[in-house]
Design a protein around this motif. Structure first.
Motif, mmCIF file in Angstrom:
data_model
loop_
_atom_site.group_PDB
_atom_site.id
_atom_site.type_symbol
_atom_site.label_atom_id
_atom_site.label_comp_id
_atom_site.label_asym_id
_atom_site.label_seq_id
_atom_site.Cartn_x
_atom_site.Cartn_y
_atom_site.Cartn_z
ATOM 1 N N ALA A 88 0.852 -1.188 0.000
ATOM 2 C CA ALA A 88 0.000 0.000 0.000
ATOM 3 C C ALA A 88 0.887 1.237 0.000
ATOM 4 C CB ALA A 88 -0.896 -0.009 1.230
ATOM 5 N N PRO A 89 0.474 2.282 -0.724
ATOM 6 C CA PRO A 89 1.261 3.513 -0.708
ATOM 7 C C PRO A 89 1.174 4.186 0.664
ATOM 8 C CG PRO A 89 -0.772 3.835 -1.934
ATOM 9 C CD PRO A 89 -0.705 2.384 -1.575
ATOM 10 N N SER A 90 2.121 5.035 0.948
ATOM 11 C CA SER A 90 2.154 5.698 2.253
ATOM 12 C C SER A 90 0.944 6.604 2.474
ATOM 13 C CB SER A 90 3.443 6.507 2.405
ATOM 14 O OG SER A 90 3.537 7.451 1.367
ATOM 15 N N ASP A 91 0.336 7.089 1.398
ATOM 16 C CA ASP A 91 -0.828 7.970 1.536
ATOM 17 C C ASP A 91 -2.143 7.235 1.270
ATOM 18 O OD1 ASP A 91 -0.492 7.537 -1.172
ATOM 19 O OD2 ASP A 91 -0.873 9.619 -1.741
ATOM 20 N N SER A 92 -2.183 5.925 1.550
ATOM 21 C CA SER A 92 -3.371 5.132 1.253
ATOM 22 C C SER A 92 -4.565 5.585 2.089
ATOM 23 C CB SER A 92 -3.092 3.646 1.465
ATOM 24 O OG SER A 92 -2.629 3.413 2.760
ATOM 25 N N GLY A 93 -5.749 5.321 1.559
ATOM 26 C CA GLY A 93 -6.993 5.749 2.189
ATOM 27 C C GLY A 93 -7.449 4.793 3.276
ATOM 28 N N PRO A 94 -8.666 5.006 3.796
ATOM 29 C CA PRO A 94 -9.175 4.171 4.882
ATOM 30 C C PRO A 94 -9.316 2.710 4.457
ATOM 31 C CG PRO A 94 -10.929 5.553 3.986
ATOM 32 C CD PRO A 94 -9.643 5.986 3.337
ATOM 33 N N GLY A 95 -8.752 1.820 5.257
ATOM 34 C CA GLY A 95 -8.850 0.401 4.970
ATOM 35 C C GLY A 95 -8.001 -0.057 3.805
ATOM 36 N N ASP A 96 -7.135 0.823 3.312
ATOM 37 C CA ASP A 96 -6.307 0.514 2.144
ATOM 38 C C ASP A 96 -4.840 0.380 2.542
ATOM 39 O OD1 ASP A 96 -5.232 0.199 -0.374
ATOM 40 O OD2 ASP A 96 -5.387 2.302 -0.903
ATOM 41 N N ASP A 97 -4.579 -0.237 3.680
ATOM 42 C CA ASP A 97 -3.203 -0.359 4.133
ATOM 43 C C ASP A 97 -2.642 -1.768 3.932
ATOM 44 O OD1 ASP A 97 -4.888 -1.509 5.943
ATOM 45 O OD2 ASP A 97 -3.993 -0.580 7.708
ATOM 46 N N ALA A 98 -3.389 -2.627 3.281
ATOM 47 C CA ALA A 98 -2.961 -4.007 3.066
ATOM 48 C C ALA A 98 -2.274 -4.148 1.711
ATOM 49 C CB ALA A 98 -4.168 -4.943 3.119
ATOM 50 N N PRO A 99 -1.341 -5.095 1.604
ATOM 51 C CA PRO A 99 -0.763 -5.390 0.292
ATOM 52 C C PRO A 99 -1.868 -5.894 -0.652
ATOM 53 C CG PRO A 99 0.416 -6.541 2.042
ATOM 54 C CD PRO A 99 -0.807 -5.939 2.652
ATOM 55 N N ALA A 100 -1.640 -5.780 -1.936
ATOM 56 C CA ALA A 100 -2.662 -6.147 -2.912
ATOM 57 C C ALA A 100 -2.033 -6.855 -4.102
ATOM 58 C CB ALA A 100 -3.398 -4.882 -3.369
ATOM 59 N N TRP A 101 -2.882 -7.404 -4.945
ATOM 60 C CA TRP A 101 -2.445 -8.023 -6.192
ATOM 61 C C TRP A 101 -2.123 -6.921 -7.200
ATOM 62 C CZ3 TRP A 101 -2.215 -13.311 -6.676
ATOM 63 C CH2 TRP A 101 -2.877 -14.064 -5.705
ATOM 64 N N PRO A 102 -1.143 -7.135 -8.070
ATOM 65 C CA PRO A 102 -0.921 -6.169 -9.146
ATOM 66 C C PRO A 102 -2.077 -6.284 -10.141
ATOM 67 C CG PRO A 102 0.609 -8.031 -9.342
ATOM 68 C CD PRO A 102 -0.185 -8.243 -8.088
ATOM 69 N N ALA A 103 -2.563 -5.143 -10.594
ATOM 70 C CA ALA A 103 -3.663 -5.121 -11.563
ATOM 71 C C ALA A 103 -3.215 -4.320 -12.791
ATOM 72 C CB ALA A 103 -4.904 -4.500 -10.927
ATOM 73 N N MET A 104 -4.074 -4.248 -13.783
ATOM 74 C CA MET A 104 -3.740 -3.540 -15.015
ATOM 75 C C MET A 104 -3.476 -2.061 -14.744
ATOM 76 S SD MET A 104 -6.224 -5.224 -17.924
ATOM 77 C CE MET A 104 -7.556 -4.128 -17.554
ATOM 78 N N HIS A 105 -2.650 -1.478 -15.588
ATOM 79 C CA HIS A 105 -2.383 -0.038 -15.598
ATOM 80 C C HIS A 105 -1.828 0.480 -14.272
ATOM 81 C CE1 HIS A 105 -4.439 -0.283 -19.384
ATOM 82 N NE2 HIS A 105 -5.551 -0.659 -18.800
ATOM 83 N N GLY A 106 -1.108 -0.367 -13.537
ATOM 84 C CA GLY A 106 -0.485 0.066 -12.296
ATOM 85 C C GLY A 106 -1.414 0.126 -11.094
ATOM 86 N N PHE A 107 -2.649 -0.292 -11.258
ATOM 87 C CA PHE A 107 -3.571 -0.318 -10.125
ATOM 88 C C PHE A 107 -3.199 -1.472 -9.193
ATOM 89 C CE2 PHE A 107 -5.956 2.116 -13.158
ATOM 90 C CZ PHE A 107 -6.747 2.967 -12.408
ATOM 91 N N ARG A 108 -3.692 -1.410 -7.976
ATOM 92 C CA ARG A 108 -3.550 -2.477 -6.980
ATOM 93 C C ARG A 108 -4.938 -3.058 -6.758
ATOM 94 N NH1 ARG A 108 -3.442 0.241 -2.666
ATOM 95 N NH2 ARG A 108 -2.844 -1.469 -1.341
ATOM 96 N N MET A 109 -5.032 -4.388 -6.577
ATOM 97 C CA MET A 109 -6.342 -5.021 -6.422
ATOM 98 C C MET A 109 -6.375 -5.937 -5.206
ATOM 99 S SD MET A 109 -8.787 -6.993 -9.156
ATOM 100 C CE MET A 109 -7.566 -8.115 -9.753
#
Length: 165
Positions: A88-109
């Motif tokens: 998760a990026p350092s400026d992640s939003g609420p509940g977005d502090d977990a690692p994620a799967w790589p997704a298309m176009h640089g998104f995290r899923m």
């Protein structure tokens, strides 16, 4: 990476591996995209973008309702293995502090197992999807033979492995 790219790269999307039954799954809901043209007909797990100030689970419920008209009961999260996980990026939003799967176009899923909240609910294909298919989990290679989006392939492999246990 420009400023807009860094915002895009840190953006979280959510998806659900919707099974017919979390306790004794026999089929998985697979969604064939309608667009963009280069991905039309390719399969994905249904879901979408997390809006600012929205918790990932809230976004997933909203996206499933909007995209496929399905109310779902969420089960456990399908965690990305360490070698694939995007932190998760350092400026992640609420509940977005977990690692994620790589997704298309640089998104995290982030991906959750789920089942229809109303037994027998099959969902419906809306504007985002050409069709929905409930694909048998047995034999496992049946799922892998579908034309999945490249980013979803490791998730499908992890799901098949997890369900085989």
């Amino acid at each position: 990476m420009s400023g807009s790219d860094s915002v895009k790269a840190s953006r979280l999307v959510v998806a659900a591996a919707v099974l017919d039954d979390l306790g004794h799954p026999t089929t998985l809901l697979c969604a064939a995209r309608s667009y963009p043209p280069e991905h039309a007909g390719q399969f994905e797990l249904p879901g979408g973008k997390v809006e600012p100030a929205e918790r990932p689970e809230q976004a997933l419920a909203r996206e499933l309702d909007e995209e496929i008209g399905l109310s779902a009961r969420l089960g456990p999260e399908l965690i990305a293995p360490r070698h694939l996980a995007v932190p998760a990026p350092s400026d992640s939003g609420p509940g977005d502090d977990a690692p994620a799967w790589p997704a298309m176009h640089g998104f995290r899923m982030r991906v959750w197992l789920a089942e229809p909240a109303r037994p027998g609910d099959r969902g419906r294909a809306g504007a985002d999807h050409q069709r929905l298919e409930w694909v048998p989990l047995d034999p496992p290679d049946r799922l892998r033979r579908l034309p999945w989006l490249e980013a979803d392939l490791p998730i499908i492999d992890a799901l098949v492995t997890a369900l085989a246990r």
